[in-house]
Every structure is written in structure tokens, then in C-alpha cells.
Motif scaffolding. Sequence first.
Motif, mmCIF file in Angstrom:
data_model
loop_
_atom_site.group_PDB
_atom_site.id
_atom_site.type_symbol
_atom_site.label_atom_id
_atom_site.label_comp_id
_atom_site.label_asym_id
_atom_site.label_seq_id
_atom_site.Cartn_x
_atom_site.Cartn_y
_atom_site.Cartn_z
ATOM 1 N N GLN A 133 -21.817 -8.330 0.868
ATOM 2 C CA GLN A 133 -22.011 -6.967 0.393
ATOM 3 C C GLN A 133 -23.266 -6.958 -0.461
ATOM 4 O OE1 GLN A 133 -18.362 -6.120 -1.684
ATOM 5 N NE2 GLN A 133 -17.427 -5.250 0.154
ATOM 6 N N VAL A 134 -24.083 -5.936 -0.277
ATOM 7 C CA VAL A 134 -25.354 -5.862 -0.992
ATOM 8 C C VAL A 134 -25.365 -4.604 -1.846
ATOM 9 C CG1 VAL A 134 -27.853 -5.772 -0.746
ATOM 10 C CG2 VAL A 134 -26.494 -7.085 0.894
ATOM 11 N N GLY A 135 -25.762 -4.763 -3.096
ATOM 12 C CA GLY A 135 -25.822 -3.627 -4.005
ATOM 13 C C GLY A 135 -27.098 -3.666 -4.822
ATOM 14 N N TRP A 136 -27.284 -2.623 -5.607
ATOM 15 C CA TRP A 136 -28.472 -2.486 -6.445
ATOM 16 C C TRP A 136 -28.034 -2.093 -7.835
ATOM 17 C CZ3 TRP A 136 -33.341 -3.717 -6.837
ATOM 18 C CH2 TRP A 136 -34.185 -2.995 -7.679
ATOM 19 N N ASP A 137 -28.486 -2.842 -8.842
ATOM 20 C CA ASP A 137 -28.227 -2.511 -10.238
ATOM 21 C C ASP A 137 -29.485 -1.829 -10.777
ATOM 22 O OD1 ASP A 137 -28.024 -2.457 -13.039
ATOM 23 O OD2 ASP A 137 -26.785 -4.273 -13.045
ATOM 24 N N GLU A 138 -29.422 -0.521 -10.894
ATOM 25 C CA GLU A 138 -30.576 0.273 -11.332
ATOM 26 C C GLU A 138 -31.033 -0.119 -12.735
ATOM 27 O OE1 GLU A 138 -33.678 2.793 -11.165
ATOM 28 O OE2 GLU A 138 -32.310 2.508 -9.491
ATOM 29 N N ALA A 139 -30.089 -0.389 -13.614
ATOM 30 C CA ALA A 139 -30.427 -0.689 -15.005
ATOM 31 C C ALA A 139 -31.290 -1.943 -15.140
ATOM 32 C CB ALA A 139 -29.152 -0.839 -15.838
ATOM 33 N N VAL A 192 -31.192 -6.812 -7.214
ATOM 34 C CA VAL A 192 -30.374 -6.805 -5.992
ATOM 35 C C VAL A 192 -29.204 -7.735 -6.233
ATOM 36 C CG1 VAL A 192 -30.294 -7.405 -3.557
ATOM 37 C CG2 VAL A 192 -32.334 -6.338 -4.499
ATOM 38 N N ILE A 193 -28.008 -7.291 -5.841
ATOM 39 C CA ILE A 193 -26.807 -8.100 -6.002
ATOM 40 C C ILE A 193 -26.220 -8.354 -4.622
ATOM 41 C CG2 ILE A 193 -24.497 -8.193 -6.999
ATOM 42 C CD1 ILE A 193 -25.607 -6.135 -9.103
ATOM 43 N N ILE A 194 -26.058 -9.632 -4.291
ATOM 44 C CA ILE A 194 -25.471 -10.014 -2.998
ATOM 45 C C ILE A 194 -24.203 -10.784 -3.291
ATOM 46 C CG2 ILE A 194 -25.783 -11.314 -0.869
ATOM 47 C CD1 ILE A 194 -28.806 -10.803 -1.170
ATOM 48 N N ILE A 195 -23.079 -10.285 -2.758
ATOM 49 C CA ILE A 195 -21.771 -10.901 -2.990
ATOM 50 C C ILE A 195 -21.171 -11.262 -1.646
ATOM 51 C CG2 ILE A 195 -19.453 -10.584 -3.913
ATOM 52 C CD1 ILE A 195 -20.689 -8.458 -5.792
ATOM 53 N N ARG A 196 -20.747 -12.487 -1.531
ATOM 54 C CA ARG A 196 -20.136 -12.932 -0.287
ATOM 55 C C ARG A 196 -18.656 -13.036 -0.457
ATOM 56 N NH1 ARG A 196 -20.243 -17.218 4.042
ATOM 57 N NH2 ARG A 196 -19.631 -15.846 5.599
#
Length: 67
Positions: free
Chosen positions: A53-59, A63-67
Motif C-alpha cells: 500500500q502506498v500513501g503520502w504524508d503531506e506534513a 512517501v509511505i510504502i507498507i507491505r
Amino acid sequence: VTLSNGEVTAVFTIGSTSYTVNGEAMTADVAPEIVNDRSFLPARFAAEAFGAQVGWDEATQTVIIIR
């Protein structure tokens, strides 16, 4: 560019937004490219091909990648 872990094989073509995951056609929003003799792949689509799963932390602009 072919990525494989034995269970999943993802094939990306430089300059094309089309790629395959285990033979299934997919579309990315950007194409892989070569810059200074190095291949650059869209991280989101490469990671998601392997179930991450790929996300974005705007603050933190991270980029956050979680397996």
C-alpha cells in the motif's frame, strides 16, 4: 524492466504507461524512463504490483510504502 519475487512478475517498458503484473495488463499514470543510464520506475505502481500500500504524508512530504 522486469521485477520478480518468484510469485509476482511485473514488467515495465521504458516510455510506456502500460505494464503487466503476472501477465495482466495495467496502466500507470507516468512511464518509466532512463536518466543518466539508470532506469526510473513509478514507485507507486512497482510497489502496488507486489501487494504494498502506498500513501503520502503531506506534513512531512514523505512517501509511505507498507507491505
